[in-house]
Design a protein around this motif. Structure first.
Motif, PDB file in Angstrom:
ATOM      1  N   GLY A  90       0.796  -1.212   0.000  1.00 14.04           N
ATOM      2  CA  GLY A  90       0.000   0.000   0.000  1.00 14.04           C
ATOM      3  C   GLY A  90       0.831   1.266   0.000  1.00 14.04           C
ATOM      4  N   LYS A  91       2.039   1.194   0.571  1.00 13.01           N
ATOM      5  CA  LYS A  91       2.893   2.383   0.641  1.00 13.01           C
ATOM      6  C   LYS A  91       3.591   2.681  -0.685  1.00 13.01           C
ATOM      7  N   VAL A  92       3.469   1.780  -1.649  1.00 14.64           N
ATOM      8  CA  VAL A  92       4.084   2.029  -2.952  1.00 14.64           C
ATOM      9  C   VAL A  92       3.134   2.799  -3.862  1.00 14.64           C
ATOM     10  N   SER A  93       1.904   2.315  -4.003  1.00 13.20           N
ATOM     11  CA  SER A  93       0.976   2.931  -4.948  1.00 13.20           C
ATOM     12  C   SER A  93      -0.314   3.410  -4.309  1.00 13.20           C
ATOM     13  N   GLY A  94      -0.529   3.089  -3.044  1.00  9.98           N
ATOM     14  CA  GLY A  94      -1.806   3.381  -2.414  1.00  9.98           C
ATOM     15  C   GLY A  94      -2.755   2.208  -2.478  1.00  9.98           C
ATOM     16  N   ALA A  95      -2.400   1.173  -3.258  1.00  9.29           N
ATOM     17  CA  ALA A  95      -3.204  -0.048  -3.390  1.00  9.29           C
ATOM     18  C   ALA A  95      -4.663   0.262  -3.715  1.00  9.29           C
ATOM     19  N   HIS A  96      -4.884   0.964  -4.821  1.00  2.00           N
ATOM     20  CA  HIS A  96      -6.252   1.249  -5.250  1.00  2.00           C
ATOM     21  C   HIS A  96      -6.933  -0.022  -5.745  1.00  2.00           C
ATOM     22  N   LEU A  97      -6.319  -0.681  -6.717  1.00  2.00           N
ATOM     23  CA  LEU A  97      -6.793  -1.961  -7.268  1.00  2.00           C
ATOM     24  C   LEU A  97      -8.170  -1.848  -7.911  1.00  2.00           C
ATOM     25  N   ASN A  98      -8.626  -0.639  -8.171  1.00  6.20           N
ATOM     26  CA  ASN A  98     -10.010  -0.419  -8.555  1.00  6.20           C
ATOM     27  C   ASN A  98     -10.147   0.949  -9.216  1.00  6.20           C
ATOM     28  N   PRO A  99     -10.579   1.021 -10.483  1.00  8.88           N
ATOM     29  CA  PRO A  99     -10.738   2.323 -11.134  1.00  8.88           C
ATOM     30  C   PRO A  99     -11.649   3.271 -10.365  1.00  8.88           C
ATOM     31  N   ALA A 100     -12.683   2.738  -9.731  1.00 12.31           N
ATOM     32  CA  ALA A 100     -13.602   3.600  -8.979  1.00 12.31           C
ATOM     33  C   ALA A 100     -12.894   4.257  -7.801  1.00 12.31           C
ATOM     34  N   VAL A 101     -11.976   3.541  -7.171  1.00 14.09           N
ATOM     35  CA  VAL A 101     -11.223   4.102  -6.046  1.00 14.09           C
ATOM     36  C   VAL A 101     -10.253   5.171  -6.535  1.00 14.09           C
ATOM     37  N   SER A 102      -9.566   4.918  -7.651  1.00 12.23           N
ATOM     38  CA  SER A 102      -8.640   5.913  -8.204  1.00 12.23           C
ATOM     39  C   SER A 102      -9.371   7.203  -8.535  1.00 12.23           C
ATOM     40  N   ILE A 103     -10.539   7.079  -9.159  1.00  8.81           N
ATOM     41  CA  ILE A 103     -11.324   8.260  -9.519  1.00  8.81           C
ATOM     42  C   ILE A 103     -11.825   8.967  -8.266  1.00  8.81           C
ATOM     43  N   ALA A 104     -12.231   8.205  -7.264  1.00  7.01           N
ATOM     44  CA  ALA A 104     -12.710   8.825  -6.022  1.00  7.01           C
ATOM     45  C   ALA A 104     -11.606   9.622  -5.343  1.00  7.01           C
ATOM     46  N   PHE A 105     -10.409   9.046  -5.258  1.00  6.56           N
ATOM     47  CA  PHE A 105      -9.289   9.762  -4.652  1.00  6.56           C
ATOM     48  C   PHE A 105      -8.969  11.043  -5.433  1.00  6.56           C
ATOM     49  N   ALA A 106      -9.068  10.971  -6.762  1.00  4.85           N
ATOM     50  CA  ALA A 106      -8.795  12.157  -7.574  1.00  4.85           C
ATOM     51  C   ALA A 106      -9.868  13.217  -7.363  1.00  4.85           C
ATOM     52  N   LEU A 107     -11.134  12.806  -7.336  1.00  7.20           N
ATOM     53  CA  LEU A 107     -12.216  13.763  -7.077  1.00  7.20           C
ATOM     54  C   LEU A 107     -12.069  14.399  -5.701  1.00  7.20           C
ATOM     55  N   ARG A 108     -11.563  13.627  -4.764  1.00  2.84           N
ATOM     56  CA  ARG A 108     -11.381  14.112  -3.392  1.00  2.84           C
ATOM     57  C   ARG A 108     -10.216  15.091  -3.293  1.00  2.84           C
ATOM     58  N   GLY A 109      -9.351  15.095  -4.322  1.00  5.85           N
ATOM     59  CA  GLY A 109      -8.193  15.977  -4.299  1.00  5.85           C
ATOM     60  C   GLY A 109      -6.966  15.339  -3.684  1.00  5.85           C
ATOM     61  N   ASP A 110      -7.040  14.026  -3.411  1.00  8.36           N
ATOM     62  CA  ASP A 110      -5.930  13.329  -2.777  1.00  8.36           C
ATOM     63  C   ASP A 110      -5.016  12.631  -3.771  1.00  8.36           C
ATOM     64  N   PHE A 111      -5.385  12.646  -5.057  1.00  3.84           N
ATOM     65  CA  PHE A 111      -4.625  11.920  -6.070  1.00  3.84           C
ATOM     66  C   PHE A 111      -4.599  12.745  -7.344  1.00  3.84           C
ATOM     67  N   PRO A 112      -3.439  12.896  -7.986  1.00  2.00           N
ATOM     68  CA  PRO A 112      -3.348  13.722  -9.199  1.00  2.00           C
ATOM     69  C   PRO A 112      -4.125  13.107 -10.358  1.00  2.00           C
ATOM     70  N   TRP A 113      -4.946  13.905 -11.008  1.00  2.00           N
ATOM     71  CA  TRP A 113      -5.724  13.403 -12.143  1.00  2.00           C
ATOM     72  C   TRP A 113      -4.820  12.877 -13.254  1.00  2.00           C
ATOM     73  N   ALA A 114      -3.629  13.447 -13.383  1.00  2.00           N
ATOM     74  CA  ALA A 114      -2.726  13.010 -14.457  1.00  2.00           C
ATOM     75  C   ALA A 114      -2.332  11.547 -14.316  1.00  2.00           C
ATOM     76  N   ARG A 115      -2.416  11.010 -13.095  1.00  2.00           N
ATOM     77  CA  ARG A 115      -2.027   9.616 -12.882  1.00  2.00           C
ATOM     78  C   ARG A 115      -3.191   8.642 -13.027  1.00  2.00           C
ATOM     79  N   VAL A 116      -4.399   9.149 -13.064  1.00  2.00           N
ATOM     80  CA  VAL A 116      -5.569   8.271 -13.096  1.00  2.00           C
ATOM     81  C   VAL A 116      -5.588   7.363 -14.331  1.00  2.00           C
ATOM     82  N   PRO A 117      -5.367   7.876 -15.564  1.00  2.00           N
ATOM     83  CA  PRO A 117      -5.418   6.981 -16.729  1.00  2.00           C
ATOM     84  C   PRO A 117      -4.426   5.827 -16.628  1.00  2.00           C
ATOM     85  N   GLY A 118      -3.208   6.110 -16.182  1.00  2.00           N
ATOM     86  CA  GLY A 118      -2.213   5.050 -16.058  1.00  2.00           C
ATOM     87  C   GLY A 118      -2.633   3.988 -15.068  1.00  2.00           C
TER      88      GLY A 118
END
Length: 273
Positions: free
Chosen positions: A88-116
């Motif tokens: 989890g300390k390497v990538s945040g362990a999202h494992l789920n597109p919905a989680v990645s998008i939620a973190f980005a909407l929350r402002g905790d994750f850069p949108w530029a990294r979401v597609p990757g």
């Protein structure tokens, strides 16, 4: 009688320096060339998750009466718990597109990294389903999710939205501010996944993850009702972000961002939060 501490040899000193240099390089995620570590972590983690989540149904088809529904929904929860703890300390362990998008909407994750992140999550899921089909010898279709007989796709979508809404609430809550409980949050997330599966899986399968369903669907080339497992989780994730704002205000603080991105390289949008 005083004894002198042996001084390290030149070779040992050079080895220690090289080791220190490697550690600093691995932890320097300000260097965008190190982003591949995060992406590999997400690919591997999603592979492991789908290996267990889809594997339950496929093993049950290959070996009847060996995998109970309780085991099938509990195994992915335990896998997620383990993945969060070990990388989890390497990538945040999202494992789920919905989680990645939620973190980005929350402002905790850069949108530029979401597609990757989403791309490697889908790849990891597909590799897991392909591996299972090749080894077990049954169609990956048995490892996917579908609305239950007698229930409409709309009702299944609603169930997925509600289940994912609660999942993302747990994830955002255990990774934010005063509620940040660090690695113990893995227990909360894993426990919720098991609980959701135990009561919600008969209707929709309790996927809560577009990647988890995408892998088996791609390998079996059966995308019937797949929209349910995209629309439901995304809707639930958006609603959870709204609730997080109501409960805790805007995101982008240190603790939430560290949990979303891993502590090795964290971009903080709101340093004072």
């Amino acid at each position: 009688m005083a004894t002198s501490t042996p001084r390290p040899s030149p070779a040992q000193g050079q080895l220690a320096a090289l080791e220190d240099q490697f550690i600093k390089m691995a932890e320097d995620f300000d260097d965008r060339s190190q982003e591949w570590r995060r992406l590999f972590s997400e690919l591997l983690g999603t592979f492991f998750l789908v290996l267990v989540a889809a594997g339950g149904g496929m093993m049950g088809q290959a070996f009847p009466d060996t995998i109970s529904r309780t085991a099938a929904v509990t195994a992915p929860a335990l896998m997620v718990l383990g993945i969060i703890l070990f990388m989890g300390k390497v990538s945040g362990a999202h494992l789920n597109p919905a989680v990645s998008i939620a973190f980005a909407l929350r402002g905790d994750f850069p949108w530029a990294r979401v597609p990757g992140y989403i791309v490697v999550q889908l790849i990891g899921a597909a590799l897991a389903a392909w591996f299972l089909q090749a080894v077990i010898g049954v169609s990956a279709q048995y490892g996917s999710n579908y609305p239950a007989a007698g229930y409409s796709a709309f009702l299944a979508m609603v169930m997925e939205a509600v289940l994912t809404f609660a999942l993302v609430c747990v994830i955002l809550g255990t990774a934010s501010g005063a509620q940040n409980v660090g690695v113990v949050g893995a227990i909360g997330v894993g426990g919720y996944i098991a609980l959701a599966g135990l009561w919600g899986s008969p209707i929709s399968g309790a996927s809560m993850n577009p990647a988890r369903t995408f892998g088996p669907n791609l390998v079996s080339m059966d995308f019937d009702s797949y929209w349910v497992y995209v629309a439901g989780p995304l809707l639930g994730a958006v609603l959870a972000v709204g609730v997080a704002f109501v409960l805790r205000g805007r995101g982008g603080g240190r603790s939430g961002s560290a949990a979303a991105q891993g502590v090795l390289f964290t971009e903080v949008a709101n340093p004072n939060a």
